[in-house]
Design an enzyme around this catalytic site. Structure first.
Site, PDB file in Angstrom:
ATOM      1  N   ASP A 135     -25.681 -28.235 -48.679  1.00 56.95           N
ATOM      2  CA  ASP A 135     -24.602 -28.973 -48.033  1.00 56.95           C
ATOM      3  C   ASP A 135     -23.443 -29.023 -49.026  1.00 56.95           C
ATOM      4  OD1 ASP A 135     -22.897 -30.949 -47.077  1.00 56.95           O
ATOM      5  OD2 ASP A 135     -24.528 -32.209 -46.326  1.00 56.95           O
ATOM      6  N   HIS A 136     -22.377 -28.310 -48.714  1.00 52.67           N
ATOM      7  CA  HIS A 136     -21.281 -28.172 -49.683  1.00 52.67           C
ATOM      8  C   HIS A 136     -20.482 -29.470 -49.855  1.00 52.67           C
ATOM      9  CE1 HIS A 136     -18.904 -26.091 -52.483  1.00 52.67           C
ATOM     10  NE2 HIS A 136     -18.731 -24.949 -51.855  1.00 52.67           N
TER      11      HIS A 136
END
Ligand code: CAO
Length: 243
Positions: A215-216
């Site tokens: 999850d950036h």
């Protein structure tokens, strides 16, 4: 988001309709929730598991005595637990409403299990505190329970991170979907012999393809590269897992 309008497929040929199972409907909703909420990036790495495989195969007789099969999965669990401890920014969940990061002080890892009735993800608790035989026995037991539909809800909750291994089936890489609210998932593909340059000549080495989706919002790309490098290092020399 705009819905997908279905045509009447019967105009093109014979069809039949079947209701989705509850599990398929729940999995579909969870996948879509994660896909739409999480900005995904996938980082790839190959781990040299030539020595790890030699060690694993040498445990065959010991495994038969214990009644436990040592697959690559316990090594992956241990390597991920070590990487999560070294890089705790992966052992979090994020609360976007409260703008908070929730840091976890425990290391529980989910394992994706393919069953005839769909995908299930039992959770192994405190992976960092367990040995390889214990992890091998527990993962086999949980996978069997999943296939027999015997998992209790508590056995599917509390994961910090997930491993999804398609290595027993095939493929060279894939882009797994993060099991939100976790912030990363490791996909494992089939190990293959590859020529690796040692500075003088090519050596045949057994390489394990790793695909880390993250999850950036929670994790940056440099940390993802550090995480997969840490995994490759531990799997490349499993003695480092003792340090
Ligand atoms: N490369 C090469 N061989 C591998 C391997 C890899 N990465 N991983 C496992 N293998 C081998 C094992 O060593 C074993 O070989 P032998 O029988 O010769 O010893 C064989 O493949 C079968 O292993 P396994 O699948 O029974 O055991 P496992 O511990 O590796 O995996 C489990 C257990 C539960 C992860 C697996 O059975 C499974 O369900 N995988 C699918 C997960 C899935 O569906 N993911 C997708 C989720 S997203 O849709």
């Amino acid at each position: 988001i705009p819905g997908v309008k279905l045509p009447d497929f019967s105009q093109f040929g014979d069809i039949e309709k079947e209701s989705m199972s509850r599990m398929m409907a729940v999995t579909a909703t969870n996948m879509q929730r994660s896909w739409l909420n999480v900005p995904h990036v996938t980082q790839f790495e190959d781990a040299d598991i030539t020595d790890m495989e030699a060690f694993r195969k040498a445990q065959k007789v010991a495994g038969e005595k214990r009644g436990v099969k040592m697959t690559p999965l316990p090594f992956l669990l241990k390597a991920c637990a070590t990487a999560l401890a070294e890089l705790p920014q992966f052992n979090v969940s994020i609360d976007m409403e409260k703008k908070e990061v929730i840091r976890k002080k425990y290391i529980h890892i989910g394992i994706a299990v393919d069953t005839p009735h769909g995908l299930m993800v039992p959770v192994i608790r405190d992976v960092d505190k367990k040995g390889l035989w214990e992890l091998a026995a527990e993962s086999a037991e949980l996978a069997q329970k999943a296939r027999d539909k015997q998992l209790k809800p508590a056995e599917m909750q509390g994961a910090c991170f997930t491993i999804t291994s398609l290595g027993g089936i095939g493929g060279t890489a894939f882009t797994p979907i993060v099991n939100t609210p976790e912030v990363a998932i490791l996909g494992v593909s089939k190990a293959a012999m590859k020529p690796v340059w040692d500075g003088k000549e090519f050596q045949p080495r057994l390489m394990l393809p790793l695909s880390l989706s993250y999850d950036h919002r929670a994790v940056n790309g440099a940390d993802a590269a550090r995480f997969t490098s840490a995994l490759a290092q531990s799997l490349g020399d499993i003695r480092t897992l003792l340090l």
